[in-house]
Design an enzyme around this catalytic site. Structure first.
Site, mmCIF file in Angstrom:
data_model
loop_
_atom_site.group_PDB
_atom_site.id
_atom_site.type_symbol
_atom_site.label_atom_id
_atom_site.label_comp_id
_atom_site.label_asym_id
_atom_site.label_seq_id
_atom_site.Cartn_x
_atom_site.Cartn_y
_atom_site.Cartn_z
ATOM 1 N N ARG A 154 0.817 -1.228 0.000
ATOM 2 C CA ARG A 154 0.000 0.000 0.000
ATOM 3 C C ARG A 154 0.851 1.279 0.000
ATOM 4 O O ARG A 154 0.484 2.286 0.610
ATOM 5 C CB ARG A 154 -0.936 0.049 1.214
ATOM 6 C CG ARG A 154 -2.030 -0.980 1.219
ATOM 7 C CD ARG A 154 -3.024 -0.725 0.073
ATOM 8 N NE ARG A 154 -4.205 -1.528 0.264
ATOM 9 C CZ ARG A 154 -4.282 -2.820 -0.086
ATOM 10 N NH1 ARG A 154 -3.267 -3.431 -0.650
ATOM 11 N NH2 ARG A 154 -5.411 -3.485 0.108
ATOM 12 N N SER A 194 -10.583 -0.049 3.117
ATOM 13 C CA SER A 194 -9.833 -0.216 4.374
ATOM 14 C C SER A 194 -9.354 1.151 4.856
ATOM 15 O O SER A 194 -8.701 1.868 4.102
ATOM 16 C CB SER A 194 -8.602 -1.087 4.152
ATOM 17 O OG SER A 194 -8.972 -2.342 3.659
ATOM 18 N N GLU A 224 -4.562 4.207 6.257
ATOM 19 C CA GLU A 224 -4.267 3.940 4.857
ATOM 20 C C GLU A 224 -4.832 5.075 4.006
ATOM 21 O O GLU A 224 -4.298 5.431 2.962
ATOM 22 C CB GLU A 224 -4.937 2.609 4.493
ATOM 23 C CG GLU A 224 -4.381 1.926 3.291
ATOM 24 C CD GLU A 224 -5.451 1.574 2.304
ATOM 25 O OE1 GLU A 224 -5.797 2.440 1.472
ATOM 26 O OE2 GLU A 224 -5.927 0.432 2.343
#
Ligand code: EPU
Length: 338
Positions: free
Chosen positions: A162, A238, A334
């Site tokens: 990520r 997320s 995130e």
């Protein structure tokens, strides 16, 4: 190029958060950059793709650049694969559907990820055992200060879980203009069924030798069951990253909870699912004012209708604190907070 003033952000972010955007410049074609170059050299701008990984916590005074460029073409043909160049403003899921339709393999596990193609490399989108870095050949990106276009090969982009240089050391320096993907031709693709839930679902359906289409359909079904549709419930997927921790931390957790899910990283570290940690702290499906976590996946923070970005942010802080208190693990967001 289309310029608008004082407009609501609601339709421009999947969280459905409403703040005022003072100036929005929509980039319809990359040639617009010629006229925009002096402006971009002088002003700080915020770049927005599909708004699927951002939490807006305040009115945005600085100009917002919306990337809406469209188009895709085959730029190189080989016996087993083609290189496909895709403009940054194309919707990612539409690209996946197109690829599956054409029989191109490589991105079927990444079906239904919201957002636009240009945002893919930014945080190295990933799901069900595949990340964009696995199929990305290169990226072309416009340097805002220099007014120059750079081509970065996959290996130059600093991809990790990520993350990429675009999100870290090159933050706010580039507009991604297009991505080139290396997609395999029909008959040459090995589907990736490494993620337990895919193999299990295919098994339950009695599907053997699943092809690209079956994998895409399975991923779509799993995502629809677990994740809220942003057009119905505002969310950005997320909210936190899955933390990578020392094995000793897992051992401590396992003393009380031997069932704790975890994935190997290297000899000394494991990745723990943040959704599980948050769930264990009692947050799954909880509603706090207009915000909360999703009923089927605690890692997804939601907007029940009229939540403000600060309300969602405050909830994310509470979640961080409770996970930290119980597990001594600090979750990292995130989602980008503006
Ligand atoms: N779990 C719980 N409770 C929950 C949520 C999860 O116990 O509320 C447990 C599950 O039972 C499972 C484990 O946690 O044992 C992992 O859950 P899941 O398979 O749903 O995946 P995840 O690790 O939570 C990651 C990505 C997702 C991606 C899926 C599938 C991150 C931060 N998230 O989620 O990506 O779709 O794997 O590959 O890496 C996104 O980035 O926006 C995103 C949705």
């Amino acid at each position: 190029m289309i310029v608008s003033n004082n407009i609501s952000s609601r339709g421009m972010n999947t969280f459905g958060i409403d703040v005022n955007l003072s100036t929005v410049i929509s980039l319809e074609h990359r040639d617009d950059l010629v006229a925009l170059a002096p402006y971009l050299q002088e002003k700080e701008v915020s770049i927005l793709g599909g708004g699927s990984n951002v939490l807006l916590t305040q009115d945005i005074q600085q100009p917002v650049l919306l990337v809406n460029t469209q188009g895709k073409q085959v730029v190189l043909e080989r016996e087993t694969y083609d290189l496909i160049k895709v403009e940054a403003g194309e919707k990612w899921h539409n690209l996946v559907l197109w690829a599956v339709e054409q029989g191109y393999g490589g991105i079927e596990n990444l079906a239904l990820i919201p957002g636009k193609c240009g945002a893919g490399p930014m945080q190295n989108i990933g799901a069900y055992g595949v990340e964009i870095k696995d199929v990305l050949h290169s990226v072309s990106a416009y340097n805002l200060r220099e007014g120059k276009i750079y081509n970065f090969h996959n290996t130059e982009c600093g991809f990790g879980y990520r993350t990429s240089h675009f999100k870290t050391k090159w933050k706010d320096q580039f507009i991604i203009l297009d991505i080139i993907l290396r997609l395999t031709k029909p008959g040459h693709h090995l589907t990736n069924l490494s993620y337990g839930a895919i193999a299990q679902t295919l098994n339950e359906k009695g599907v053997k030798d699943a092809g690209i289409k079956e994998v895409a359909e399975t991923v779509i079904a799993i995502r629809q069951a677990k994740l809220p549709n942003p057009s119905e419930v505002g969310n950005a997927g997320s909210f936190f990253k899955n933390p990578v921790v020392d094995k000793s931390i897992l051992k401590t957790i396992q003393k009380a909870q031997p069932e704790a899910p975890h994935y190997p990283v290297d000899d000394s570290r494991v990745k723990l699912p943040a959704g599980w940690l948050i769930d264990q702290c009692g947050w799954k499906g909880k509603q706090v004012g207009q915000t909360g976590t999703y009923k089927n996946q605690a890692l997804v923070l939601v907007n029940h209708g009229s939540a403000s970005g600060s309300e969602v942010y405050a909830l994310s802080e509470e979640i961080q604190q409770s996970v930290y208190r119980r597990y001594n693990i600090l979750l990292e967001r995130e989602v980008n907070v503006w």
